[in-house]
Enzyme design. Structure first.
Site, mmCIF file in Angstrom:
data_model
loop_
_atom_site.group_PDB
_atom_site.id
_atom_site.type_symbol
_atom_site.label_atom_id
_atom_site.label_comp_id
_atom_site.label_asym_id
_atom_site.label_seq_id
_atom_site.Cartn_x
_atom_site.Cartn_y
_atom_site.Cartn_z
ATOM 1 N N TRP A 27 60.704 -20.406 -2.969
ATOM 2 C CA TRP A 27 61.003 -19.342 -2.012
ATOM 3 C C TRP A 27 60.413 -19.687 -0.650
ATOM 4 C CZ3 TRP A 27 58.516 -15.024 0.453
ATOM 5 C CH2 TRP A 27 59.335 -13.915 0.676
ATOM 6 N N HIS A 101 62.533 -11.182 -1.719
ATOM 7 C CA HIS A 101 63.903 -11.433 -1.264
ATOM 8 C C HIS A 101 64.005 -11.358 0.249
ATOM 9 C CE1 HIS A 101 68.186 -11.816 -1.464
ATOM 10 N NE2 HIS A 101 68.387 -10.658 -0.870
ATOM 11 N N TRP A 102 64.715 -12.349 0.842
ATOM 12 C CA TRP A 102 65.016 -12.377 2.264
ATOM 13 C C TRP A 102 66.473 -11.997 2.510
ATOM 14 C CZ3 TRP A 102 61.382 -12.934 5.854
ATOM 15 C CH2 TRP A 102 60.217 -13.682 5.575
ATOM 16 N N ASP A 118 73.237 -10.032 3.258
ATOM 17 C CA ASP A 118 72.371 -10.089 2.075
ATOM 18 C C ASP A 118 73.040 -10.965 1.022
ATOM 19 O OD1 ASP A 118 70.741 -9.655 -0.141
ATOM 20 O OD2 ASP A 118 70.399 -7.561 0.363
ATOM 21 N N CYS A 161 67.114 -17.414 -1.217
ATOM 22 C CA CYS A 161 67.445 -16.346 -0.263
ATOM 23 C C CYS A 161 67.042 -16.704 1.162
ATOM 24 C CB CYS A 161 66.818 -15.021 -0.686
ATOM 25 S SG CYS A 161 65.027 -15.099 -0.981
#
Length: 214
Positions: A27, A101-102, A118, A161
């Site tokens: 991540w 989450h990005w 998204d 993400c």
């Protein structure tokens, strides 16, 4: 070793731990995303009407009261820009980095429209709505919020993400510069995502070499 500084670039610092992240399926951190946005601001879109807000400032805005938002945004002079990019994550702790989450929130100021990109089934919808609501009150408290879902390629894993976020930033910026288009922005491609980690690594090493030789 993991904390060793690899590159200092304006306000961004890339460490060996960030390099390790880019070399694996991990991540992306605030520091990697912040670095890349600074690179776009300083070297790619210097003469365009884009503002790339850092992950740290975005997090502070998201977690602050409406009355406090000018403290974070006013120094950036956001009203002089046409398009403003906010890297958004679902971290609820203003005092530390984190989250799982990005996603990307983009504000087209003259049109007074927000788009949320998204890559994971609108996982950050609540966060995007909360942030956009605060920003709307800051920019024009007398108008209604206009928040739309951006056309976004969906990720097939749970770690990319941040890569999708940066690819979406690239895509929106290129479309706006090339076509002066603010809606119906096409999706990024799978190849964009596939090669992005290697592209960022190459960029870091190139800037590192340039810094050493300067």
């Amino acid at each position: 070793m993991s904390s060793a500084v690899v590159l200092s670039y304006h306000d961004a610092v890339i460490r060996q731990s960030d390099i390790d992240i880019l070399k694996t399926n991990s991540w992306l951190t605030d520091s990697i995303i912040g670095f890349y946005l600074q690179y776009l601001e300083k070297e790619v879109y210097m003469n365009n009407d884009f503002l790339f807000v850092s992950p740290e400032v975005t997090q502070c805005i998201k977690s602050s009261n409406n009355s406090e938002i000018p403290v974070f945004l006013d120094p950036l002079n956001p009203r002089q820009y046409l398009v403003i990019f906010f890297p958004l994550n679902n971290n609820e702790n203003v005092y530390s980095s984190g989250g799982s989450h990005w996603s990307l929130l983009v504000y087209f100021r003259l049109e007074n429209i927000f788009y949320h990109f998204d890559s994971s089934n609108d996982m950050n919808d609540l966060q995007a709505t909360a942030l956009a609501t605060k920003l709307q009150r800051y920019f024009d408290k007398n108008s209604h919020l206009n928040l739309k879902e951006g056309n976004c390629l969906q990720q097939s894993n749970d770690y990319d993400c941040g890569i999708y976020l940066l690819c979406n930033v690239d895509n929106v910026a290129k479309v706006v510069v090339t076509h002066r288009k603010f809606n119906n922005i096409p999706r990024i491609s799978k190849d964009d995502v596939k090669f992005k980690r290697a592209s960022i690594l190459s960029l870091i090493y190139r800037l590192q070499k340039k810094s050493i030789n300067s």
